[in-house]
Design a protein around this motif. Structure first.
Motif, PDB file in Angstrom:
ATOM      1  N   LEU A   1       0.885  -1.280   0.086  1.00 41.20           N
ATOM      2  CA  LEU A   1      -0.117   0.037   0.070  1.00 41.20           C
ATOM      3  C   LEU A   1       0.926   1.219   0.025  1.00 41.20           C
ATOM      4  CD1 LEU A   1      -1.490   0.648   3.642  1.00 41.20           C
ATOM      5  CD2 LEU A   1       0.304  -1.006   3.050  1.00 41.20           C
ATOM      6  N   CYS A   2       0.324   2.389  -0.060  1.00 36.27           N
ATOM      7  CA  CYS A   2       1.082   3.769   0.048  1.00 36.27           C
ATOM      8  C   CYS A   2       1.950   3.668   1.316  1.00 36.27           C
ATOM      9  CB  CYS A   2       0.164   4.869  -0.147  1.00 36.27           C
ATOM     10  SG  CYS A   2       1.214   6.505   0.631  1.00 36.27           S
TER      11      CYS A   2
ATOM     12  N   PRO B   1       8.528   5.531  -5.359  1.00 35.55           N
ATOM     13  CA  PRO B   1       9.117   4.292  -5.664  1.00 35.55           C
ATOM     14  C   PRO B   1       8.562   3.111  -5.243  1.00 35.55           C
ATOM     15  CG  PRO B   1       9.584   5.596  -3.607  1.00 35.55           C
ATOM     16  CD  PRO B   1       8.846   6.493  -4.421  1.00 35.55           C
ATOM     17  N   TYR B   2       7.056   3.353  -4.912  1.00 34.96           N
ATOM     18  CA  TYR B   2       6.452   1.988  -4.325  1.00 34.96           C
ATOM     19  C   TYR B   2       5.309   1.698  -5.417  1.00 34.96           C
ATOM     20  CZ  TYR B   2       9.272   3.313  -0.387  1.00 34.96           C
ATOM     21  OH  TYR B   2      10.197   3.375   0.407  1.00 34.96           O
ATOM     22  N   ASP B   3       5.236   2.289  -6.537  1.00 38.59           N
ATOM     23  CA  ASP B   3       3.881   2.343  -7.411  1.00 38.59           C
ATOM     24  C   ASP B   3       2.902   2.242  -6.721  1.00 38.59           C
ATOM     25  OD1 ASP B   3       3.502   2.045 -10.021  1.00 38.59           O
ATOM     26  OD2 ASP B   3       3.626  -0.185 -10.139  1.00 38.59           O
ATOM     27  N   ALA B   4       2.698   3.111  -5.887  1.00 36.43           N
ATOM     28  CA  ALA B   4       1.563   2.940  -4.767  1.00 36.43           C
ATOM     29  C   ALA B   4       0.175   3.878  -5.542  1.00 36.43           C
ATOM     30  CB  ALA B   4       1.570   3.320  -3.515  1.00 36.43           C
ATOM     31  N   ARG B   5       0.574   4.638  -6.620  1.00 35.44           N
ATOM     32  CA  ARG B   5      -0.680   5.615  -7.142  1.00 35.44           C
ATOM     33  C   ARG B   5      -1.058   5.157  -8.461  1.00 35.44           C
ATOM     34  NH1 ARG B   5      -0.159  11.129  -5.742  1.00 35.44           N
ATOM     35  NH2 ARG B   5       0.254  11.265  -3.510  1.00 35.44           N
ATOM     36  N   PHE B   6      -2.033   5.693  -8.966  1.00 32.58           N
ATOM     37  CA  PHE B   6      -2.656   5.610  -9.999  1.00 32.58           C
ATOM     38  C   PHE B   6      -3.489   6.795 -10.491  1.00 32.58           C
ATOM     39  CE2 PHE B   6      -7.045   4.369  -8.881  1.00 32.58           C
ATOM     40  CZ  PHE B   6      -6.876   3.738  -7.538  1.00 32.58           C
TER      41      PHE B   6
ATOM     42  N   ALA C   1      -5.215  11.780  -9.162  1.00 34.70           N
ATOM     43  CA  ALA C   1      -4.294  10.697  -8.420  1.00 34.70           C
ATOM     44  C   ALA C   1      -4.901  10.058  -7.428  1.00 34.70           C
ATOM     45  CB  ALA C   1      -3.067  11.404  -8.056  1.00 34.70           C
ATOM     46  N   ASP C   2      -4.883   8.585  -7.267  1.00 32.93           N
ATOM     47  CA  ASP C   2      -5.478   8.198  -6.216  1.00 32.93           C
ATOM     48  C   ASP C   2      -4.454   7.062  -5.508  1.00 32.93           C
ATOM     49  OD1 ASP C   2      -7.382   7.187  -4.324  1.00 32.93           O
ATOM     50  OD2 ASP C   2      -8.995   6.594  -6.051  1.00 32.93           O
TER      51      ASP C   2
END
Length: 201
Positions: free
Chosen positions: A52-53, A96-101, A109-110
């Motif tokens: 997760l974020c 760096p965690y690819d936690a957004r879209f 953004a979410d």
């Protein structure tokens, strides 16, 4: 948040609860579980890594946001104001965690925000409330009497991608940090993300 991977069975109850709580569009995720398989028969292992974020202390996503839509709250949570987000995707690239879209419904953004609407009412995040193994512990790290502080004091914890210097506020107990570099060292390893983005960041 602390995630005790020893108690995670990879059931995805957290992922489903998150999608339900936020009506996350099909194919997108605010929270997910990675399956990590590695080794050579008969010496093989499977572990689970909920993601997760990370609510980073040094949030690169907030640093690059041109409108201030992504910001760090006093309580440490990284939040997004969808009304002023222009959907430029700078934050997606910076994380760096690819936690957004980008949410196709809002155009903004979410990501996970620890269920702000719940915790402001004193209710645990949906993923924490749902986890049948009680693998997730949420609370105030500044309160030495809180469950999360006690768990951290009794167990060694790690964070994801420590070398990035973002100082995440999601801590893991007994997490398997295996990545593609282990495969290059000759290990047989596979990470399954169950996300649209098959590559792990």
């Amino acid at each position: 948040m602390v995630i005790d991977t020893r108690r995670c069975s990879g059931c995805h109850a957290c992922s489903v609860a998150c999608k339900s709580e936020f009506n996350v569009p099909l194919g997108l995720t605010r929270s997910w579980v990675e399956y990590i398989e590695k080794g050579d028969f008969p010496n093989v292992s499977v572990s689970f890594l909920p993601r997760l974020c990370n609510q980073c202390r040094h949030a690169a996503c907030a640093d690059v946001c041109p409108t201030g839509a992504t910001y760090k709250r006093q309580d440490g949570i990284v939040a997004i104001d969808p009304d002023i987000c222009i959907g430029c995707k700078y934050c997606l690239q910076a994380c760096p965690y690819d936690a957004r879209f980008i949410n196709p419904v809002t155009g903004a953004a979410d990501k996970c925000d620890f269920c702000l609407h719940r915790i402001e009412k004193g209710i645990e995040p949906s993923c924490v409330n749902t986890c049948p193994g009680r693998a997730r512990i949420f609370g105030d790290l500044n309160d030495p009497g809180s469950e999360i502080s006690k768990v951290i004091s009794r167990n060694p914890v790690t964070v994801l991608r420590k070398g990035m210097g973002t100082e995440p506020f999601v801590f893991y107990i007994a997490a398997d940090h295996a990545d593609e570099h282990d495969r290059k060292r000759g290990w047989n390893m596979r990470v399954t993300t169950h996300r649209r983005q098959k590559e792990r960041r």
